[in-house]
Enzyme design. Structure first.
Site, PDB file in Angstrom:
ATOM      1  N   ASP A  46       7.784   5.061  -3.788  1.00  0.00           N
ATOM      2  CA  ASP A  46       7.238   5.108  -2.391  1.00  0.00           C
ATOM      3  C   ASP A  46       8.499   5.327  -1.404  1.00  0.00           C
ATOM      4  O   ASP A  46       8.599   6.100  -0.604  1.00  0.00           O
ATOM      5  CB  ASP A  46       6.313   3.866  -1.982  1.00  0.00           C
ATOM      6  CG  ASP A  46       5.177   3.930  -2.720  1.00  0.00           C
ATOM      7  OD1 ASP A  46       4.681   4.689  -2.791  1.00  0.00           O
ATOM      8  OD2 ASP A  46       4.559   2.727  -2.771  1.00  0.00           O
ATOM      9  N   GLY A  94      16.369   9.250 -13.316  1.00  0.00           N
ATOM     10  CA  GLY A  94      16.492  10.207 -12.139  1.00  0.00           C
ATOM     11  C   GLY A  94      15.387  10.898 -11.812  1.00  0.00           C
ATOM     12  O   GLY A  94      14.071  10.266 -11.644  1.00  0.00           O
ATOM     13  N   GLY A 132       9.939  -6.904  -2.970  1.00  0.00           N
ATOM     14  CA  GLY A 132       9.106  -6.306  -1.882  1.00  0.00           C
ATOM     15  C   GLY A 132       8.487  -4.894  -1.732  1.00  0.00           C
ATOM     16  O   GLY A 132       9.287  -4.313  -2.614  1.00  0.00           O
ATOM     17  N   GLY A 180       0.978  -1.022  -0.038  1.00  0.00           N
ATOM     18  CA  GLY A 180       0.119  -0.114   0.008  1.00  0.00           C
ATOM     19  C   GLY A 180       0.863   1.183  -0.127  1.00  0.00           C
ATOM     20  O   GLY A 180       2.027   1.183   0.735  1.00  0.00           O
ATOM     21  N   GLY A 204       0.655   4.258   0.964  1.00  0.00           N
ATOM     22  CA  GLY A 204       0.900   5.015   2.343  1.00  0.00           C
ATOM     23  C   GLY A 204       1.604   4.202   3.235  1.00  0.00           C
ATOM     24  O   GLY A 204       2.386   5.060   3.887  1.00  0.00           O
ATOM     25  N   GLU A 213      -4.693   6.870  -2.998  1.00  0.00           N
ATOM     26  CA  GLU A 213      -5.126   5.338  -2.735  1.00  0.00           C
ATOM     27  C   GLU A 213      -6.590   5.543  -1.888  1.00  0.00           C
ATOM     28  O   GLU A 213      -7.032   4.384  -1.525  1.00  0.00           O
ATOM     29  CB  GLU A 213      -4.391   4.301  -2.602  1.00  0.00           C
ATOM     30  CG  GLU A 213      -3.550   4.021  -3.742  1.00  0.00           C
ATOM     31  CD  GLU A 213      -2.428   2.810  -3.504  1.00  0.00           C
ATOM     32  OE1 GLU A 213      -2.153   2.195  -4.474  1.00  0.00           O
ATOM     33  OE2 GLU A 213      -1.941   2.574  -2.418  1.00  0.00           O
TER      34      GLU A 213
END
Length: 326
Positions: free
Chosen positions: A272, A237, A309, A43, A45, A142
């Site tokens: 993320d 980049g 992951g 997720g 977040g 999301e």
């Protein structure tokens, strides 16, 4: 479980249980492929909250979770990284994602929002003191836009720096939402989607990295005149565009940073990683050298791609220092 503290990073967003299949090539429509399966936390977040915490920031995470094994997993893992979990209880199941990763580390993802879609403004308003007391509030798309707008509004009221990662590209955005953003961090696909929606400008995503700096800067200014835009460009980049009046020294109000070399295993969560590390860097040194902040975020993201992951692949600040130095 960590306790929310003034300052630091507050991330508002999603938690998913990721179901991941690694295969030689991404499956085509109608095709069945053999792969290796594993499951773990994800997720956008939670990935970004984990990145911010491991990058050294005092971190809180505002989300919605189901009363199930996925929700329990989220709380347990947040405790391991000393993330203060502020979770709304939902009757919906905890969010899930199905992820395919090919031999080159590229991915294809389908998300089941579940509880993430239930996060509401009332819950956000009840935690206004945490948001207004933050140094940086980081959000993605999301979760429902009403909740995200409320979170950024509370953050602005307290003087926090607001960072919006406008992902996924097909998510709803509004002029009111963008008006609350200090730092916008789209990738190429998200950037062209925002330009089409808010600036009536049509461009292919694969053309963005090749644009000259002046043109790319002008597009960024059209999209977010009042704030900083950081466009992540994958292997090329990133490009940062500062607003008029920003202190850029004697140079132009833009900066292009090269990507760090990495032995890529899995790019899931790399964006993320960049966002969480950038938020942590801004919280650590608000008003500091943007070039240094981008360099740290790029290095952090590069290391994340060397592990399989999403949240589980996030490195630590010590990992970054060991690999690249201070």
């Amino acid at each position: 479980m960590a306790t929310p503290r003034a300052g630091g990073v507050v991330v508002v967003g999603s938690f998913n249980v990721d179901h991941v299949w690694q295969c030689d090539a991404l499956p085509q429509p109608g095709e069945t492929r053999a792969g290796r399966y594993h499951s773990g936390p994800g997720g956008k977040g939670f990935n970004q909250a984990t990145a911010a915490a491991r990058a050294g920031a005092s971190t809180s995470f505002v989300c919605a979770l189901g009363d199930d094994a996925g929700g329990a997993l989220a709380r347990t893992l947040a405790g391991h990284d000393r993330i203060a979990m502020l979770a709304m209880d939902s009757a919906e199941p905890t969010g899930t994602a199905g992820i395919y990763v090919d031999a080159a580390g590229r991915n294809s993802i389908v998300i089941g929002a579940g509880a993430n879609a239930a996060l509401d403004r009332g819950f956000i308003d009840r935690h206004a003191p945490v948001l207004s007391g933050a140094a940086v509030v980081l959000a993605q798309l999301e979760s429902p836009i009403e909740a995200i707008e409320a979170a950024l509004r509370h953050a602005k009221a307290g003087g926090a720096t607001t960072v919006l990662n406008p992902a996924p590209a097909n998510a709803e955005t509004s002029a009111a939402l963008l008006a609350l953003v200090d730092v916008l961090t789209p990738n190429e696909t998200e950037f062209v989607a925002l330009l089409a929606r808010h600036a009536s400008t049509a461009l292919p995503a694969d053309a963005i990295a090749g644009l000259d700096d002046g043109t790319l800067h002008r597009l960024c200014r059209t999209l977010l005149p009042h704030g900083t835009v950081v466009v992540t460009l994958g292997a090329a980049g990133c490009f940062a565009s500062l607003p008029d009046g920003a202190d850029a020294g004697d140079g132009p109000r833009w900066h292009r940073a090269a990507a760090e070399r990495a032995a890529v295993v899995d790019t899931t969560g790399a964006g993320d990683a960049f966002n969480g590390a950038l938020a942590a860097s801004i919280a650590h040194d608000a008003g500091g050298d943007l070039r240094a902040q981008l360099r740290f975020a790029g290095r952090f993201a590069a290391l994340s791609t060397e592990r399989a992951g999403a949240a589980a692949a996030m490195p630590t600040r010590a990992d970054v220092t060991a690999r690249f130095g201070e």
